[in-house]
Write an enzyme that holds these catalytic residues in place. Structure first.
Site, PDB file in Angstrom:
ATOM      1  N   ARG A  56      -1.418  11.498 -12.849  1.00 56.35           N
ATOM      2  CA  ARG A  56      -1.096  10.301 -12.091  1.00 56.35           C
ATOM      3  C   ARG A  56      -0.994   9.091 -13.010  1.00 56.35           C
ATOM      4  NH1 ARG A  56       0.232  13.477  -9.084  1.00 56.35           N
ATOM      5  NH2 ARG A  56      -0.393  13.880  -6.930  1.00 56.35           N
TER       6      ARG A  56
ATOM      7  N   LEU B 244      -0.931  -6.724   2.664  1.00 58.82           N
ATOM      8  CA  LEU B 244      -1.629  -5.602   2.038  1.00 58.82           C
ATOM      9  C   LEU B 244      -2.137  -4.590   3.052  1.00 58.82           C
ATOM     10  CD1 LEU B 244      -3.929  -7.609  -0.441  1.00 58.82           C
ATOM     11  CD2 LEU B 244      -1.718  -6.543  -0.958  1.00 58.82           C
ATOM     12  N   ALA B 245      -2.348  -5.027   4.281  1.00 65.80           N
ATOM     13  CA  ALA B 245      -2.994  -4.168   5.274  1.00 65.80           C
ATOM     14  C   ALA B 245      -2.150  -2.936   5.577  1.00 65.80           C
ATOM     15  CB  ALA B 245      -3.239  -4.957   6.563  1.00 65.80           C
TER      16      ALA B 245
ATOM     17  N   PHE C 197       1.867   2.376  -7.823  1.00 59.10           N
ATOM     18  CA  PHE C 197       1.406   3.734  -8.063  1.00 59.10           C
ATOM     19  C   PHE C 197      -0.119   3.731  -7.880  1.00 59.10           C
ATOM     20  CE2 PHE C 197       5.634   3.898  -9.445  1.00 59.10           C
ATOM     21  CZ  PHE C 197       6.013   5.198  -9.737  1.00 59.10           C
TER      22      PHE C 197
ATOM     23  N   TYR D 100       1.926   9.633   5.331  1.00 64.16           N
ATOM     24  CA  TYR D 100       1.679   8.311   4.740  1.00 64.16           C
ATOM     25  C   TYR D 100       2.941   7.802   4.061  1.00 64.16           C
ATOM     26  CZ  TYR D 100       0.237   4.877   1.278  1.00 64.16           C
ATOM     27  OH  TYR D 100       0.167   3.762   0.505  1.00 64.16           O
TER      28      TYR D 100
ATOM     29  N   LEU E 281      -2.717   1.660   6.616  1.00 60.57           N
ATOM     30  CA  LEU E 281      -3.500   2.886   6.521  1.00 60.57           C
ATOM     31  C   LEU E 281      -3.078   3.580   5.239  1.00 60.57           C
ATOM     32  CD1 LEU E 281      -5.581   4.653   7.969  1.00 60.57           C
ATOM     33  CD2 LEU E 281      -3.689   5.822   9.110  1.00 60.57           C
TER      34      LEU E 281
END
Length: 303
Positions: free
Chosen positions: A199, A69-70, A163, A137, A72
């Site tokens: 979104r 999961l880690a 999402f 990103y 930025l």
């Protein structure tokens, strides 16, 4: 046969605080890997960009399963290099460490992002849509995906493209927690970016359930969207909150919050995920917002 141990990178982060208890409730031992503390059975302090430290930590954990999961994740971060250092090369360090274990894990789940799709110009986005990222990103996540695919023949990997998702405990630098916080304290005004974006918002509890399902399913070398299947406009979120709280708040559009290459609509299809594990979202956005309004950010509990 040894007891199952799940290594969770970023266990102390937003998603980890929901996934780790779910894993423990199923009888998994959980080892957190990262720079913070978590609710795992034990935590191993480690910077993913340090390959030597990652290898030592992985060897110490000897996981049967891995959830990565880690990363930025704040899209507006101004440090472009950090995206690639953490999201791409940090993941590479982890895979190399896992491949060096005397006994390979049964499953490695790696979280990517639906941001890789960019602005495809179609109503519903499934996994067949060609990625076209529009920020660092997303580019770092797509680069990570391409790199990870080269490991499909060496490790039992599954990747996810979540999402947008939210819930109690998410940092207020993200959109929904920021809005909820302003309504909770009945602020007079809020500054936002483009109000016309829509979104696909999921509840973090649904995301954790999807990850649990994929971790235990007989799938590998695949990528899955994780989403609600519905797109909600920012204006509608504000309307829901106004109705829920009875508080009318002035909304100011701050040009500094309007991102270049803003993606106008992101709506995903979870058909593939549903076919694989029977996934169905349990929490509508309005319910998630009500939970966040009532909840305690310190515990994740409803007050």
């Amino acid at each position: 046969m040894r007891a199952p141990v799940v290594l969770v990178t970023g266990a102390g982060g937003f998603t980890g605080r929901y996934l780790v208890p779910a894993l423990r409730s199923k009888g998994y031992g959980v080892v957190g890997l990262g720079e913070g503390v978590s609710s795992a059975d034990r935590d191993l302090a480690c910077n993913l960009t340090d390959a030597t430290a990652v290898r030592a930590a992985v060897q110490g954990a000897r996981p049967t399963h891995v959830v990565h999961l880690a990363g930025l994740s704040f899209v507006a971060s101004g440090d472009a290099c950090a995206f690639y250092d953490v999201n791409l090369f940090g993941t590479l360090n982890l895979l190399e460490a896992l491949a060096a274990l005397p006994e390979l894990p049964c499953k490695v789940l790696i979280a990517s992002s639906a941001n890789i799709y960019g602005t495809p110009g179609i109503e519903v986005i499934d996994e067949s849509v060609c990625p076209a990222p529009v920020n660092h990103y997303a580019c770092s996540k797509l680069a990570m995906e391409h790199m990870v695919r080269t490991w499909f023949d060496r490790l039992p990997i599954v990747m996810t493209r979540p999402f947008n998702y939210t819930g109690i405990g998410q940092d207020e630098k993200f959109l929904i927690p920021k809005i909820v916080s302003h309504f909770k304290r009945r602020a007079a005004k809020i500054e936002l970016g483009n109000l016309d974006v829509s979104r696909d918002f999921s509840d973090v509890r649904d995301v954790a359930a999807a990850y649990m399902g994929l971790l235990e399913a007989d799938v590998r070398s695949e990528v899955f969207n994780v989403c609600s299947g519905k797109a909600v406009a920012l204006r509608e979120v504000l309307d829901i909150m106004t109705r829920r709280t009875g508080h009318a708040m002035a909304v100011q559009v701050n040009p500094a919050f309007v991102r270049p290459n803003e993606i106008p609509v992101l709506r995903g299809s979870h058909h593939k995920l549903t076919e694989a594990i029977g996934f169905a979202p349990r929490h509508a956005l309005e319910d998630t917002l009500a939970w966040m309004l009532q909840g305690d950010a310190a515990t994740g509990a409803v007050a």
